[in-house]
Design a protein around this motif. Structure first.
Motif, PDB file in Angstrom:
ATOM      1  N   SER A   1       0.837  -1.196   0.000  1.00 52.20           N
ATOM      2  CA  SER A   1       0.000   0.000   0.000  1.00 52.20           C
ATOM      3  C   SER A   1       0.871   1.245   0.000  1.00 52.20           C
ATOM      4  N   GLY A   2       0.289   2.340  -0.418  1.00 49.91           N
ATOM      5  CA  GLY A   2       1.027   3.599  -0.442  1.00 49.91           C
ATOM      6  C   GLY A   2       0.072   4.767  -0.338  1.00 49.91           C
ATOM      7  N   SER A   3       0.626   5.970  -0.339  1.00 52.18           N
ATOM      8  CA  SER A   3      -0.209   7.161  -0.263  1.00 52.18           C
ATOM      9  C   SER A   3       0.432   8.293  -1.037  1.00 52.18           C
ATOM     10  N   THR A   4      -0.383   9.243  -1.391  1.00 49.02           N
ATOM     11  CA  THR A   4       0.080  10.435  -2.085  1.00 49.02           C
ATOM     12  C   THR A   4      -0.809  11.584  -1.669  1.00 49.02           C
ATOM     13  N   ARG A   5      -0.331  12.799  -1.827  1.00 54.52           N
ATOM     14  CA  ARG A   5      -1.119  13.979  -1.496  1.00 54.52           C
ATOM     15  C   ARG A   5      -1.304  14.816  -2.758  1.00 54.52           C
ATOM     16  N   SER A   6      -2.507  15.343  -2.918  1.00 52.40           N
ATOM     17  CA  SER A   6      -2.803  16.052  -4.160  1.00 52.40           C
ATOM     18  C   SER A   6      -3.925  17.051  -3.957  1.00 52.40           C
ATOM     19  N   ARG A   7      -3.882  18.119  -4.721  1.00 50.24           N
ATOM     20  CA  ARG A   7      -4.977  19.082  -4.750  1.00 50.24           C
ATOM     21  C   ARG A   7      -5.801  18.857  -6.011  1.00 50.24           C
ATOM     22  N   PRO A   8      -7.097  19.131  -5.948  1.00 46.63           N
ATOM     23  CA  PRO A   8      -7.933  18.956  -7.137  1.00 46.63           C
ATOM     24  C   PRO A   8      -7.631  20.003  -8.199  1.00 46.63           C
TER      25      PRO A   8
ATOM     26  N   ASP B   1      -8.551  22.183  -0.831  1.00 45.00           N
ATOM     27  CA  ASP B   1      -8.167  21.023  -0.025  1.00 45.00           C
ATOM     28  C   ASP B   1      -6.899  20.370  -0.555  1.00 45.00           C
ATOM     29  N   LEU B   2      -6.086  19.903   0.360  1.00 46.12           N
ATOM     30  CA  LEU B   2      -4.969  19.028   0.040  1.00 46.12           C
ATOM     31  C   LEU B   2      -5.366  17.633   0.510  1.00 46.12           C
ATOM     32  N   ALA B   3      -5.763  16.808  -0.430  1.00 44.50           N
ATOM     33  CA  ALA B   3      -6.275  15.478  -0.086  1.00 44.50           C
ATOM     34  C   ALA B   3      -5.124  14.496   0.077  1.00 44.50           C
ATOM     35  N   THR B   4      -5.266  13.614   1.036  1.00 46.28           N
ATOM     36  CA  THR B   4      -4.363  12.480   1.187  1.00 46.28           C
ATOM     37  C   THR B   4      -5.079  11.258   0.656  1.00 46.28           C
ATOM     38  N   LEU B   5      -4.463  10.583  -0.313  1.00 46.98           N
ATOM     39  CA  LEU B   5      -5.092   9.442  -0.966  1.00 46.98           C
ATOM     40  C   LEU B   5      -4.295   8.184  -0.655  1.00 46.98           C
TER      41      LEU B   5
ATOM     42  N   THR C   1      -8.858  11.428   2.060  1.00 48.54           N
ATOM     43  CA  THR C   1      -9.199  12.139   3.289  1.00 48.54           C
ATOM     44  C   THR C   1      -8.748  13.589   3.200  1.00 48.54           C
ATOM     45  N   VAL C   2      -9.473  14.459   3.905  1.00 50.95           N
ATOM     46  CA  VAL C   2      -9.136  15.878   3.969  1.00 50.95           C
ATOM     47  C   VAL C   2      -9.269  16.339   5.408  1.00 50.95           C
ATOM     48  N   SER C   3      -8.697  17.488   5.700  1.00 47.37           N
ATOM     49  CA  SER C   3      -8.748  18.038   7.051  1.00 47.37           C
ATOM     50  C   SER C   3      -9.986  18.919   7.209  1.00 47.37           C
TER      51      SER C   3
ATOM     52  N   ALA D   1     -11.831  21.065  10.389  1.00 51.88           N
ATOM     53  CA  ALA D   1     -11.827  21.505  11.798  1.00 51.88           C
ATOM     54  C   ALA D   1     -10.775  20.763  12.617  1.00 51.88           C
ATOM     55  N   GLY D   2      -9.625  20.574  12.024  1.00 53.20           N
ATOM     56  CA  GLY D   2      -8.515  19.966  12.738  1.00 53.20           C
ATOM     57  C   GLY D   2      -8.531  18.457  12.794  1.00 53.20           C
ATOM     58  N   ARG D   3      -9.474  17.805  12.111  1.00 49.68           N
ATOM     59  CA  ARG D   3      -9.474  16.341  12.108  1.00 49.68           C
ATOM     60  C   ARG D   3      -9.605  15.828  10.681  1.00 49.68           C
ATOM     61  N   SER D   4      -9.181  14.602  10.488  1.00 48.36           N
ATOM     62  CA  SER D   4      -9.205  13.980   9.167  1.00 48.36           C
ATOM     63  C   SER D   4     -10.555  13.320   8.928  1.00 48.36           C
ATOM     64  N   VAL D   5     -11.178  13.637   7.787  1.00 50.40           N
ATOM     65  CA  VAL D   5     -12.449  13.017   7.418  1.00 50.40           C
ATOM     66  C   VAL D   5     -12.319  12.439   6.009  1.00 50.40           C
ATOM     67  N   THR D   6     -13.062  11.378   5.757  1.00 51.10           N
ATOM     68  CA  THR D   6     -13.039  10.733   4.442  1.00 51.10           C
ATOM     69  C   THR D   6     -14.024  11.439   3.519  1.00 51.10           C
ATOM     70  N   ASN D   7     -13.531  11.901   2.375  1.00 49.75           N
ATOM     71  CA  ASN D   7     -14.408  12.574   1.416  1.00 49.75           C
ATOM     72  C   ASN D   7     -14.741  11.691   0.214  1.00 49.75           C
ATOM     73  N   ALA D   8     -13.977  10.611  -0.005  1.00 54.49           N
ATOM     74  CA  ALA D   8     -14.277   9.739  -1.144  1.00 54.49           C
ATOM     75  C   ALA D   8     -13.660   8.365  -0.926  1.00 54.49           C
ATOM     76  N   ARG D   9     -14.390   7.356  -1.408  1.00 59.42           N
ATOM     77  CA  ARG D   9     -13.879   5.976  -1.422  1.00 59.42           C
ATOM     78  C   ARG D   9     -14.066   5.435  -2.830  1.00 59.42           C
ATOM     79  N   SER D  10     -12.988   4.924  -3.412  1.00 60.68           N
ATOM     80  CA  SER D  10     -13.039   4.448  -4.795  1.00 60.68           C
ATOM     81  C   SER D  10     -12.425   3.068  -4.907  1.00 60.68           C
ATOM     82  N   THR D  11     -12.908   2.323  -5.881  1.00 60.59           N
ATOM     83  CA  THR D  11     -12.263   1.085  -6.309  1.00 60.59           C
ATOM     84  C   THR D  11     -11.982   1.217  -7.794  1.00 60.59           C
ATOM     85  N   LEU D  12     -10.754   0.938  -8.189  1.00 66.02           N
ATOM     86  CA  LEU D  12     -10.351   1.021  -9.586  1.00 66.02           C
ATOM     87  C   LEU D  12      -9.767  -0.314 -10.019  1.00 66.02           C
ATOM     88  N   GLU D  13     -10.038  -0.681 -11.277  1.00 69.71           N
ATOM     89  CA  GLU D  13      -9.444  -1.870 -11.873  1.00 69.71           C
ATOM     90  C   GLU D  13      -8.632  -1.449 -13.095  1.00 69.71           C
TER      91      GLU D  13
END
Length: 354
Positions: free
Chosen positions: A32-39, A102-106, A126-128, A130-142
């Motif tokens: 698994s891995g992660s990246t950060r990106s803005r829309p 937003d700077l999203a962490t994916l 996930t995005v920040s 009010a000081g906490r991390s919340v999930t804004n999207a869940r995706s499955t890709l093939e």
């Protein structure tokens, strides 16, 4: 895009590459891995929230970054192995909005099994707030790796990737047509031919729509919707879904700008899904049918998009997808709420004449 540190692309010499490629494949398929990106700023079409297409773009970009971090960058796969990377399925749920700044962490997690012939990844964004991390999207890709004709591959495909390699994306079963396609409209006609309540007719779209509560659109696929100088990728079909919704709403008297100005309703998507069934070539005529399936509690409506091309007198399904839509409005206290559809909106969505 801001990414986690990546390994350098492995050298492409035959004498020492086998072990490196094996390690790269293991990293890709098992780690698994992660990246950060803005829309993309382009996606900020209404208010300061991003539309569903650009949120899907972020999920796709995160998977591509996962390939790069493993040492199997998309460009290298093409140049060295003659393989085109194609996303062939994407399913995204959108529990929270994504803001333009937003700077999203994916987070990217491989979820394929040893028997799968498609790579499958779960992406959580996930995005920040009010000081906490919340999930804004869940995706499955093939993902599939498509053999690119005419590319002189320098290296043999690593053994661990061979089960994900295909000569063609999908093999949809063609259907015999009982009508002849209409001639292609003049290229100056813009968005092509539409078939709805207030539009001209097209024999193929008429046959596809039948008596359904649906809208049809035919147009020529331009090169800038395609990749590898060949075919329409997932991003093009996401654009297709967004565009056919826009045309459908205008045909039903629910033009986005009119609804914004007159009712202060902002369109919102809670779920989208797209599957590629076969390939669409650059500059082919693409037939798209958008069908309203269900209105849920006067709050949301679900629709299906089906895409086709005509080859050798037969209709070939090329993509199918679903999307769930609603509207939100801002109340006097500043909160955003889902809107209950009024009677004119319900009649428009049901296909009743004005």
């Amino acid at each position: 895009m801001t990414a986690v540190p990546t390994s350098s692309t492995p050298e492409t010499t035959e004498h020492d590459s086998d072990g490196r490629w094996d390690e790269a494949v293991r990293t890709l398929l098992e780690t698994s891995g992660s990246t950060r990106s803005r829309p993309g700023y382009e996606g900020c079409t209404v208010s300061t929230s991003l539309g569903f297409r650009h949120i899907n773009y972020l999920a796709e970009a995160a998977v591509l970054e996962h390939f790069r971090s493993a040492g199997l960058a998309p460009g290298m796969l093409y140049d060295e192995f003659g393989l085109g990377l194609d996303v062939v399925h994407i399913d995204t749920r959108l529990p929270k909005n994504l803001h333009v700044d937003d700077l999203a962490t994916l987070f990217v997690k491989p979820v394929h099994t040893p028997d799968d012939t498609r790579m499958r990844f779960d992406v959580t964004s996930t995005v920040s707030r009010a000081g906490r991390s919340v999930t804004n999207a869940r995706s499955t890709l093939e993902v599939l790796l498509r053999v690119e004709p005419g590319v002189d591959a320098r290296l043999t495909v690593p053994a661990g990737l061979k089960r994900f390699v295909t000569e063609r994306l999908g093999t949809a079963e063609p259907v015999e047509l009982t009508v002849d396609p209409a001639p292609r409209p003049d290229l100056g006609s813009g968005r092509g031919t539409t078939v709805g309540r207030d539009s001209r007719r097209d024999p193929v779209l008429d046959e596809l729509i039948g008596e359904n509560n649906a809208f049809g659109w035919k147009w020529r696929v331009p090169y800038f919707y395609c990749h590898f100088g060949d075919r329409m990728p997932m991003s093009g079909f996401l654009r297709q879904l967004e565009e056919v919704v826009d045309l459908f709403l205008a045909d039903r008297g629910l033009d986005v700008k009119r609804v914004l100005d007159e009712r202060h309703w902002i369109p919102v998507v809670t779920h989208s899904r797209l599957d590629l069934l076969d390939e669409v070539r650059m500059e082919e005529d693409l037939y798209t049918v958008y069908t309203v399936e269900e209105v849920f509690k006067s709050l949301l409506y679900t629709s299906r998009m089906d895409c086709y091309v005509v080859r050798d007198g037969r209709l070939v399904p090329t993509a199918t997808g679903r999307i769930t839509h609603g509207y939100m409005t801002q109340r006097s206290n500043g909160t955003w709420e889902l809107v209950t559809f009024d009677e004119p909106t319900l009649r428009a969505l049901s296909g009743e004449h004005r």
